[in-house]
Enzyme design. Structure first.
Site, PDB file in Angstrom:
ATOM      1  N   GLU A 176       0.863  -1.180   0.000  1.00  0.00           N
ATOM      2  CA  GLU A 176       0.000   0.000   0.000  1.00  0.00           C
ATOM      3  C   GLU A 176       0.899   1.229   0.000  1.00  0.00           C
ATOM      4  O   GLU A 176       1.740   1.393   0.887  1.00  0.00           O
ATOM      5  CB  GLU A 176      -0.918   0.019   1.224  1.00  0.00           C
ATOM      6  CG  GLU A 176      -2.073  -0.959   1.119  1.00  0.00           C
ATOM      7  CD  GLU A 176      -3.105  -0.774   2.214  1.00  0.00           C
ATOM      8  OE1 GLU A 176      -2.917   0.102   3.081  1.00  0.00           O
ATOM      9  OE2 GLU A 176      -4.099  -1.520   2.212  1.00  0.00           O
TER      10      GLU A 176
ATOM     11  N   ASP B  73      -5.516   9.695   9.409  1.00  0.00           N
ATOM     12  CA  ASP B  73      -4.179   9.296   9.827  1.00  0.00           C
ATOM     13  C   ASP B  73      -3.762   9.968  11.121  1.00  0.00           C
ATOM     14  O   ASP B  73      -4.092  11.123  11.381  1.00  0.00           O
ATOM     15  CB  ASP B  73      -3.170   9.633   8.724  1.00  0.00           C
ATOM     16  CG  ASP B  73      -3.439   8.845   7.460  1.00  0.00           C
ATOM     17  OD1 ASP B  73      -3.559   7.615   7.569  1.00  0.00           O
ATOM     18  OD2 ASP B  73      -3.526   9.448   6.381  1.00  0.00           O
TER      19      ASP B  73
END
Length: 268
Positions: free
Chosen positions: A49, A60
């Site tokens: 990824e 995040d």
């Protein structure tokens, strides 16, 4: 997309779990991205990824936010990310690459134009954190037409109605977020609760189910993989790479971090 399907079929046939590392494109340096990708494959990565740097990465935690900021500061935009994948493909035609990012850069580029460029570069799938499944039909149709998998996200707070939708439309693999929070918050990882949910999802989904968020080492990877088809490790790896002084150091850190996780998954 076919590379993802083939890889998971291969893993299933051999009774193995997928190890999926996440790194931010352009961090710890522009020059290190492709060498680190190859190093991760050598260490046992089954899928990579690759994070597309974004100025407001809402899903995040601090580690990946800072990584994204550093990469953007070096000029790691969407064009750079696609060029990195293209360069990676010169030596590796087998390992699936999934881009993880946000809608805004894709929409600015133009969804179809981006999708065609991504496939030409060698991208296999895309995980768009801020694309609600209820609004994903048009994007999925374009991606499917050109051969890109639209990877879906599910979490402990996902409603049953939305889960039904995700499971019925899943492509490539279904990414289960093991807790409701941001990446890197490993103290919130509840293996028991996640395992129960993973078992349910694997029975319902039309694609493999992988678990991510909170996986930081061999022990947590092995524990979470018991009831999943694979695991994703991101923040802990990104933090390890941030300490690299040069490309060689980045490669070495990538391999040293990932190899124990591969060993743990194979022994679990």
């Amino acid at each position: 997309m076919r590379r993802i399907d083939f890889r998971f079929a291969e893993l299933r046939a051999n009774g193995r779990k997928a190890l999926i590392p996440f790194i931010t494109a352009g961090d710890p340096s522009l020059e290190a991205t492709v060498p680190v990708m190859h190093a991760l494959v050598r260490a046992g990565a089954d899928v990579i990824e690759l994070g597309v740097p974004f100025s407001d990465p809402m899903a995040d935690g601090p580690t990946i936010q800072r990584s994204s900021e550093r990469a953007l500061g070096r000029g790691a935009g969407l064009a750079y990310v696609l060029e990195a994948v293209h360069e990676f493909r010169r030596e590796d035609a087998a390992t699936p690459v999934v881009l993880m990012g946000y809608l805004n850069p894709i929409e600015i580029h133009g969804t179809r134009r981006f999708a065609e460029a991504a496939v030409a570069a060698g991208v296999d799938g895309l995980l768009l954190v801020d694309l609600p499944p209820e609004e994903a039909d048009e994007t999925r149709a374009i991606f499917t037409e050109v051969g890109l998998a639209l990877i879906a996200l599910a979490s402990p707070t996902t409603s049953e109605q939305r889960l039904d939708m995700l499971c019925s439309t899943a492509q490539g693999y279904l990414y289960y977020v093991s807790f409701a929070g941001v990446t890197g918050a490993s103290n919130l990882l509840d293996t028991y609760a996640a395992s129960d949910r993973l078992r349910q999802l694997r029975q319902r989904a039309g694609a493999p189910v992988v678990a991510g968020f909170g996986i930081k080492d061999a022990a947590s990877a092995a524990a979470m993989a018991v009831d999943a088809d694979g695991v994703v490790v991101g923040s802990a790896l990104v933090a390890a790479l941030a300490e690299a002084d040069d490309v060689r150091s980045a490669r070495e850190r990538a391999e040293a971090f990932l190899a124990p996780l591969r060993q743990a998954l194979d022994q679990a």
